[in-house]
Each structure stands twice: as structure tokens, then as C-alpha cells.
Design an enzyme around this catalytic site. Structure first.
Site, PDB file in Angstrom:
ATOM      1  N   ASP A 189      49.296  11.255 -11.879  1.00 49.43           N
ATOM      2  CA  ASP A 189      49.315  12.712 -12.055  1.00 49.43           C
ATOM      3  C   ASP A 189      48.024  13.150 -12.758  1.00 49.43           C
ATOM      4  O   ASP A 189      47.548  12.495 -13.677  1.00 49.43           O
ATOM      5  CB  ASP A 189      50.544  13.103 -12.890  1.00 49.43           C
ATOM      6  CG  ASP A 189      50.850  14.586 -12.797  1.00 49.43           C
ATOM      7  OD1 ASP A 189      51.916  14.927 -12.217  1.00 49.43           O
ATOM      8  OD2 ASP A 189      50.055  15.411 -13.281  1.00 49.43           O
ATOM      9  N   ASN A 191      61.682  17.707  -9.613  1.00 53.62           N
ATOM     10  CA  ASN A 191      61.845  19.120  -9.950  1.00 53.62           C
ATOM     11  C   ASN A 191      62.033  19.930  -8.671  1.00 53.62           C
ATOM     12  O   ASN A 191      61.274  19.768  -7.713  1.00 53.62           O
ATOM     13  CB  ASN A 191      60.608  19.627 -10.700  1.00 53.62           C
ATOM     14  CG  ASN A 191      60.407  18.925 -12.030  1.00 53.62           C
ATOM     15  OD1 ASN A 191      61.374  18.604 -12.721  1.00 53.62           O
ATOM     16  ND2 ASN A 191      59.160  18.683 -12.394  1.00 53.62           N
ATOM     17  N   SER A 243      56.039  22.893  -9.278  1.00 53.56           N
ATOM     18  CA  SER A 243      54.799  23.641  -9.081  1.00 53.56           C
ATOM     19  C   SER A 243      54.090  23.295  -7.773  1.00 53.56           C
ATOM     20  O   SER A 243      53.220  24.047  -7.339  1.00 53.56           O
ATOM     21  CB  SER A 243      53.847  23.415 -10.261  1.00 53.56           C
ATOM     22  OG  SER A 243      53.528  22.041 -10.399  1.00 53.56           O
ATOM     23  N   VAL A 244      54.428  22.171  -7.165  1.00 53.18           N
ATOM     24  CA  VAL A 244      53.825  21.791  -5.881  1.00 53.18           C
ATOM     25  C   VAL A 244      54.945  21.664  -4.846  1.00 53.18           C
ATOM     26  O   VAL A 244      55.834  20.815  -4.991  1.00 53.18           O
ATOM     27  CB  VAL A 244      53.044  20.463  -5.992  1.00 53.18           C
ATOM     28  CG1 VAL A 244      52.502  20.050  -4.630  1.00 53.18           C
ATOM     29  CG2 VAL A 244      51.898  20.591  -6.993  1.00 53.18           C
ATOM     30  N   HIS A 262      58.209  15.293  -4.461  1.00 57.80           N
ATOM     31  CA  HIS A 262      57.563  14.164  -5.156  1.00 57.80           C
ATOM     32  C   HIS A 262      58.475  13.693  -6.274  1.00 57.80           C
ATOM     33  O   HIS A 262      59.199  14.475  -6.879  1.00 57.80           O
ATOM     34  CB  HIS A 262      56.189  14.552  -5.706  1.00 57.80           C
ATOM     35  CG  HIS A 262      56.180  15.852  -6.453  1.00 57.80           C
ATOM     36  ND1 HIS A 262      56.208  17.065  -5.815  1.00 57.80           N
ATOM     37  CD2 HIS A 262      56.174  16.120  -7.772  1.00 57.80           C
ATOM     38  CE1 HIS A 262      56.208  18.036  -6.708  1.00 57.80           C
ATOM     39  NE2 HIS A 262      56.208  17.485  -7.918  1.00 57.80           N
ATOM     40  N   HIS A 270      58.441  12.042  -9.911  1.00 61.40           N
ATOM     41  CA  HIS A 270      57.635  11.705 -11.093  1.00 61.40           C
ATOM     42  C   HIS A 270      58.154  10.394 -11.667  1.00 61.40           C
ATOM     43  O   HIS A 270      59.369  10.200 -11.800  1.00 61.40           O
ATOM     44  CB  HIS A 270      57.795  12.763 -12.188  1.00 61.40           C
ATOM     45  CG  HIS A 270      57.298  14.124 -11.848  1.00 61.40           C
ATOM     46  ND1 HIS A 270      56.083  14.606 -12.297  1.00 61.40           N
ATOM     47  CD2 HIS A 270      57.860  15.132 -11.129  1.00 61.40           C
ATOM     48  CE1 HIS A 270      55.924  15.854 -11.865  1.00 61.40           C
ATOM     49  NE2 HIS A 270      56.988  16.198 -11.156  1.00 61.40           N
TER      50      HIS A 270
HETATM   51  P1  5GP Z   1      55.988  19.586 -10.157  1.00 60.63           P
HETATM   52  O1  5GP Z   1      55.642  20.531 -11.286  1.00 60.63           O
HETATM   53  O2  5GP Z   1      55.900  20.298  -8.818  1.00 60.63           O
HETATM   54  O3  5GP Z   1      57.267  18.845 -10.351  1.00 60.63           O
HETATM   55  O4  5GP Z   1      54.870  18.474 -10.192  1.00 60.63           O
HETATM   56  C1  5GP Z   1      53.608  18.643  -9.626  1.00 60.63           C
HETATM   57  C2  5GP Z   1      52.692  17.694 -10.339  1.00 60.63           C
HETATM   58  O5  5GP Z   1      51.510  17.589  -9.605  1.00 60.63           O
HETATM   59  C3  5GP Z   1      52.297  18.142 -11.761  1.00 60.63           C
HETATM   60  O6  5GP Z   1      52.724  17.178 -12.702  1.00 60.63           O
HETATM   61  C4  5GP Z   1      50.795  18.274 -11.684  1.00 60.63           C
HETATM   62  O7  5GP Z   1      50.138  17.859 -12.855  1.00 60.63           O
HETATM   63  C5  5GP Z   1      50.438  17.412 -10.489  1.00 60.63           C
HETATM   64  N1  5GP Z   1      49.238  17.820  -9.790  1.00 60.63           N
HETATM   65  C6  5GP Z   1      48.889  19.103  -9.453  1.00 60.63           C
HETATM   66  N2  5GP Z   1      47.723  19.106  -8.806  1.00 60.63           N
HETATM   67  C7  5GP Z   1      47.312  17.798  -8.736  1.00 60.63           C
HETATM   68  C8  5GP Z   1      46.161  17.177  -8.166  1.00 60.63           C
HETATM   69  O8  5GP Z   1      45.267  17.807  -7.586  1.00 60.63           O
HETATM   70  N3  5GP Z   1      46.078  15.825  -8.291  1.00 60.63           N
HETATM   71  C9  5GP Z   1      47.037  15.094  -8.927  1.00 60.63           C
HETATM   72  N4  5GP Z   1      46.853  13.775  -8.997  1.00 60.63           N
HETATM   73  N5  5GP Z   1      48.139  15.651  -9.464  1.00 60.63           N
HETATM   74  C10 5GP Z   1      48.281  16.992  -9.362  1.00 60.63           C
END
Ligand code: 5GP
Length: 116
Positions: free
Chosen positions: A30, A89, A97-98, A102, A104
Site C-alpha cells: 500500500d 472495505n 476509497s478505490v 482488494h 488489505h
Molecule cells: P480502501 O480505502 O479502498 O479500502 O483502500 C485503498 C487503498 O489503496 C488505500 O489504503 C490506499 O492507500 C491505497 N492506494 C491508493 N492509491 C494507491 C496507489 O497508487 N498505489 C498503491 N500502492 N496503493 C494505493
């Protein structure tokens, strides 16, 4: 349909520290780690989020957990006096956020419960 961020990482259009790759998924560090080790295990198929997965995704979903467990084991976190956490999430309240499913994998420190 435009590619998701994680599809761009899979296609090497955006750099990432990739630690595992196979036909179904890839795993990488991450960019904003919340623990000493923070990996994301991502299916190649851009399923938006776990609550939108379907029966045809059953094998891929199981595979993501097996890879998450294997990576944690390989990095030395599987002993029960160590340990790790697997998080998915979904949506705003879940902290997503993405919009590409995925898993974690967080390890390397004591993690609080309940999560914030
Ligand atoms: P979410 O908040 O959707 O559960 O997790 C998305 C994760 O993707 C976050 O922990 C964030 O730090 C990670 N992330 C966002 N953009 C990038 C990126 O460009 N590269 C990497 N390696 N991680 C990312």
C-alpha cells in the site's frame, strides 16, 4: 470502461512494489501503509466491491484469502503470538476509497479492536 487504478498497476501503467502475481490476482505494498507491513491483494477482474461480487467470483474470492494468508505466513506473521489482520472495505461507511475490490493485509504491530 476506463481502467481502475489497480488495473493500471496490474498493467504497469502506474508503478507499485508488487510482491506476488498470478493468473487471478496480484499483491503489492500500500502506498500509505497503516502498519509496518500493509499489502493489498487485488483480483485482476475489476469487481468493484465485495458486496457486488457474484457466484462466478467464488473461486477468485477464495483465492484472494489464500494468497493473503500465504503472504502473511511467508513474511513471518502467521504465528499466533504475532498475527495479522485481513480487511475488506465496502462503500463510504466501510472506508472504501478505490472502487476495485482488494484485501488489505496488515501486520507488524498490535492492531486495535474495534477498528475506528
Ligand atoms: P480502501 O480505502 O479502498 O479500502 O483502500 C485503498 C487503498 O489503496 C488505500 O489504503 C490506499 O492507500 C491505497 N492506494 C491508493 N492509491 C494507491 C496507489 O497508487 N498505489 C498503491 N500502492 N496503493 C494505493
Amino acid at each position: 470502461m476506463s481502467k481502475t487504478l489497480f488495473e493500471k498497476i496490474a498493467d504497469r501503467e502506474i508503478p507499485a512494489d508488487i510482491v506476488h502475481e498470478d493468473d487471478v490476482c496480484l499483491a503489492f505494498h500500500d502506498i500509505n501503509p497503516q502498519a509496518p507491513v500493509h499489502l493489498l491483494v487485488v483480483p485482476r477482474k475489476p469487481i468493484p466491491r465485495v458486496g457486488e461480487a457474484s457466484a462466478e467470483d467464488q473461486q477468485a474470492l477464495g483465492h484472494l484469502l489464500l494468497v493473503a494468508g500465504r503472504l502473511a505466513r511467508e513474511q513471518g506473521f502467521a504465528a499466533t503470538d504475532q498475527g495479522f489482520r485481513v480487511v475488506i472495505n465496502h462503500g463510504q461507511h466501510g472506508g472504501e476509497s478505490v472502487p476495485h475490490l482488494h484485501v488489505h493485509v496488515l501486520a507488524g504491530r498490535q492492531l486495535d479492536w474495534p477498528p475506528g
